[in-house]
Design a protein around this motif. Structure first.
Motif, PDB file in Angstrom:
ATOM      1  N   VAL A  48       0.835  -1.213   0.000  1.00 24.73           N
ATOM      2  CA  VAL A  48       0.000   0.000   0.000  1.00 24.73           C
ATOM      3  C   VAL A  48       0.872   1.266   0.000  1.00 24.73           C
ATOM      4  O   VAL A  48       0.449   2.315  -0.498  1.00 24.73           O
ATOM      5  N   GLY A  49       2.064   1.191   0.549  1.00 25.10           N
ATOM      6  CA  GLY A  49       2.979   2.331   0.517  1.00 25.10           C
ATOM      7  C   GLY A  49       3.386   2.682  -0.904  1.00 25.10           C
ATOM      8  O   GLY A  49       3.533   3.862  -1.253  1.00 25.10           O
ATOM      9  N   LEU A  50       3.547   1.654  -1.742  1.00 26.21           N
ATOM     10  CA  LEU A  50       3.866   1.889  -3.150  1.00 26.21           C
ATOM     11  C   LEU A  50       2.664   2.441  -3.905  1.00 26.21           C
ATOM     12  O   LEU A  50       2.809   3.251  -4.822  1.00 26.21           O
ATOM     13  N   PHE A  51       1.454   1.996  -3.513  1.00 28.12           N
ATOM     14  CA  PHE A  51       0.244   2.585  -4.090  1.00 28.12           C
ATOM     15  C   PHE A  51       0.160   4.079  -3.750  1.00 28.12           C
ATOM     16  O   PHE A  51      -0.275   4.890  -4.569  1.00 28.12           O
ATOM     17  N   ALA A  52       0.559   4.409  -2.523  1.00 23.97           N
ATOM     18  CA  ALA A  52       0.562   5.816  -2.119  1.00 23.97           C
ATOM     19  C   ALA A  52       1.516   6.626  -2.992  1.00 23.97           C
ATOM     20  O   ALA A  52       1.204   7.751  -3.398  1.00 23.97           O
TER      21      ALA A  52
END
Length: 762
Positions: A499-503
């Motif tokens: 999810v950090g990469l999605f951010a």
């Protein structure tokens, strides 16, 4: 034609009618119909064009012929030395900004946290909001009273300057002072703004200060600085300064070079690429040295979070077809949200420009109001969130009572944290760091992410345009990272990406949707996050979001440049220009001088018009027939008249001018510091005397035939970086010049004012 129209046609900094226009509201329905005035920062002021063309007159040629090899070497060496100084100066300002913001914000947040731990919630709010409003009022007072030009991002003004548009105090020392300290105070006040845009303006101001070539006012002019007394060299230095600003703000030296190339500069060449790269490399070295120095705790509350670095390289980058679909969705969302953001910023700026015209007190009150609203949101919204038990495998301390961190306790009992407080009650840099944190899937509730996104999106829109130095990068990254993480949570069952990469991808999509840059943003984000494996996905999301946003409107900086009324020359000609030729937009009557002209005639032309350039025509006995000798500049005429090299007879006096004057005497002074008509002391008997204009006349001005397509003339004007373009007749037996085209003549307002129905022709 009346005098006002004549001045409007060719004014490049004249004062005629300026008082009347200056005191009027800038725009009726907020549309600028003049290329003479624009909004710079938060104030209306006159604007003028810059002389990027080399003036090839006899004085210039003699100066170049007299230069020795050592002087040419000195000139080249100084260019690199100035690039070094710009890099060091901008790097030091970047370090100072970060240390100051971290310490001021840290003190404010620690005070609030201490009161919260004692359950003194009302006192905590009063302390938090009080600190914010005091800091905000200080930033607004600096902007309102010292340098109104320092308000806002500064990128549109720098972009316009590099396009050839100058305005009083746009890069002045007072603007630099307010930009540095106002940015520190504004960011520390908790506004949803960044210090990245102001850093670009700061770098440009530092470059301009160095490129002034000394100061005649303070008797600090050195002979070896005379080479830089022209707009052409200053433009190159300011391009280096803008690149250094991005490098200092993001720790992204290559991204800084690409930003200058893609967004800021209108003219580029390979030699400039080398120098900007060298400048940003110097910035990177300075930043690295201070990060090492501060890592031992010698910089107060400034820690590893002080200089922006969102390292996501710990997350494993593997993606499949569902992830690519999610990225495409993010790109579409970013384009839609970005274009909506640009639309709303445009409307808010129009409203604020009316409010800001009411005076300094109203500007400060508006800033304090927005500050109070931001404080209420930042402190009040976390009460809507439910307390979450601390994760058992948390790498950071939970709950966190320090100035930064992922897990803020807020009002929660021991062993619990408030996810919204972790985002709101942090510096903007730390909030982004929390959103981009990897291996923390369930750290933020979906409802909390949604609330934070709405709040940041709206606060970002209403905050930009108030009278403080404010950047757009951080609000956009914050909002984008938030909805990116939200999409990551929704795709969690079928996605392999963290999810950090999605951010990160969400931030990229929103940046692409608002700013419409691709290459520079891609490199900046990769340098920021230290994860090269994300390159294909970041490229894809930027391309989609930019394409989607372009369907609806222009990039945010292009919109702001137009809204401010800055007469920016686009890289392409408008379609309706193909139906017109150069002579169609030339206005008259044209004021010309003879090669040897009466002093009284020159003085009358200078006092009655605001023209910056005058055609010089040779007539018998100095030529067989009337012919165009060249173009003489207003400032050069003022210097020549002040020198009083007059003769009673109409004779050539070129040799005497070359002996009496040096090329340095005609070098351009800093903004607002040149000789004015009022400074001349011409006696009554001198009005009928003659002065030879040949030595100061540019004998090779750019000329176009009157039948040239206006579209082609506009492209030539922009690509060469001209201030004046002479239009000559196609046939013999007519006066040797038809008129002069300036930046104003290519403006849509001028052309469509003359031919209102041409817009609808295919």
């Amino acid at each position: 034609m009346d005098e006002e129209k004549e001045v409007m046609n060719e004014n490049d900094g004249g004062d005629i009618e300026s008082e009347r226009m200056y005191n009027q509201p800038l725009l009726i329905k907020r549309r600028n119909t003049s290329s003479q005035i624009a909004i710079v920062g938060a104030n209306v002021c006159p604007v003028e064009s810059l002389d990027y063309e080399i003036v090839e007159n006899e004085l210039f040629k003699q100066d170049w012929r007299s230069r020795k090899k050592i002087q040419i070497f000195q000139y080249l060496l100084l260019k690199w030395a100035f690039a070094l100084i710009i890099g060091v100066g901008t790097g030091l300002v970047g370090i100072f900004n970060n240390i100051a913001v971290e310490n001021i914000s840290g003190f404010k947040l620690l005070l609030t946290t201490e009161l919260m731990l004692k359950h003194e919630y009302y006192k905590a709010f009063v302390a938090y909001a009080g600190c914010n409003m005091v800091l905000a009022a200080a930033a607004a007072a600096l902007c309102a009273f010292i340098a109104p030009a320092a308000a806002g991002s500064g990128i549109p003004e720098v972009k316009a300057y590099l396009n050839g548009v100058d305005a009083h105090s746009i890069l002045a020392p007072s603007t630099l002072f307010v930009k540095i300290f106002g940015s520190v105070l504004g960011v520390s006040a908790g506004f949803v703004v960044g210090k990245e845009g102001p850093m670009v303006h700061t770098g440009a101001c530092i470059a301009s200060l160095i490129g002034q070539g000394g100061s005649r006012k303070y008797h600090l002019t050195w002979r070896w600085l005379r080479y830089f007394k022209n707009d052409r060299d200053r433009r190159d230095l300011i391009t280096c300064g803008a690149a250094a600003g991005v490098a200092a703000a993001f720790r992204a030296p290559v991204g800084g070079v690409l930003f200058a190339l893609e967004e800021a500069a209108s003219w580029w060449r390979s030699a400039l690429l080398w120098r900007t790269f060298f400048t940003t490399a110097v910035v990177a070295i300075v930043l690295r040295a201070f990060v090492q120095l501060c890592s031992s705790g010698t910089c107060g509350l400034f820690g590893e979070g002080g200089l922006i670095m969102y390292d996501v390289s710990a997350a494993k980058v593997t993606y499949s077809a569902p992830d690519v679909l999610a990225v495409i969705l993010l790109g579409i969302i970013g384009g839609i949200f970005g274009s909506l953001y640009n639309y709303l910023v445009d409307k808010v700026l129009r409203t604020y420009s009316i409010i800001n015209e009411r005076g300094a007190t109203v500007k400060i009150l508006l800033v304090i109001t927005i500050s109070l609203l931001t404080s209420i949101c930042s402190y009040g919204l976390p009460w809507l969130a439910t307390c979450i038990p601390c994760p058992t495998d948390a790498s950071a301390s939970c709950p966190n009572t320090d100035i930064s961190g992922n897990y803020k306790s807020f009002q929660c009992p021991s062993g619990h944290y408030n996810d919204l407080a972790s985002l709101f009650l942090n510096t903007n840099d730390d909030a982004i760091r929390n959103l981009l944190s990897t291996s923390t899937v369930k750290e933020f509730h979906i409802s909390s992410l949604f609330i934070f996104f709405i709040a940041v999106y709206c606060l970002g829109v209403i905050t930009y345009g108030i009278a403080i130095p404010s950047g757009l990068f951080i609000p956009v990254i914050l909002a984008g990272a938030c909805y990116g993480r939200l999409v990551g949570r929704l795709f969690e069952p079928i996605s392999k990406l963290d999810v950090g990469l999605f951010a990160l991808l969400g931030a990229a999509s929103f940046l692409g949707g608002t700013m419409r840059m691709t290459v520079s943003l891609c490199v900046i984000l990769l340098e920021l996050t230290n994860d090269l494996l994300m390159l294909p996905l970041v490229m894809l999301v930027l391309l989609i979001s930019k394409t989607m946003g372009d369907i609806f409107n222009k990039g945010v900086y292009d919109q702001i440049v137009k809204l401010k009324g800055l007469p920016y020359m686009e890289a392409h000609a408008e379609p309706y220009m193909k139906h017109l030729v150069a002579r169609d937009v030339v206005s008259g009557p044209l004021i010309t001088f003879s090669g040897v002209e009466k002093v009284g005639n020159i003085l009358h032309a200078l006092t009655s018009t605001g023209h910056n350039g005058f055609p010089v025509i040779d007539e018998p006995p100095f030529s067989d027939a009337p012919e165009l000798c060249g173009l003489v500049l207003r400032f050069h005429l003022l210097v020549l008249l002040k020198g009083k090299l007059f003769s009673r007879d109409r004779v050539l006096a070129g040799d005497e001018v070359l002996r009496r004057f040096a090329a340095f005497d005609f070098a351009k002074a800093g903004s607002g510091k040149g000789i004015k008509v009022e400074d001349l002391d011409i006696e009554e008997e001198e009005m009928d005397m003659y002065v030879d204009l040949h030595p100061i006349t540019n004998t090779s001005p750019y000329t176009v035939v009157e039948t040239m397509s206006l579209a082609k003339a506009a492209l030539l004007f922009r690509q060469v970086g001209l201030r004046h373009m002479c239009v000559v007749p196609k046939s013999q037996g007519r006066p040797p010049i038809v008129g002069i085209l300036t930046r104003h003549d290519f403006s849509p307002e001028h052309i469509l004012g003359l031919y209102p129905h041409i817009r609808f022709r295919k």
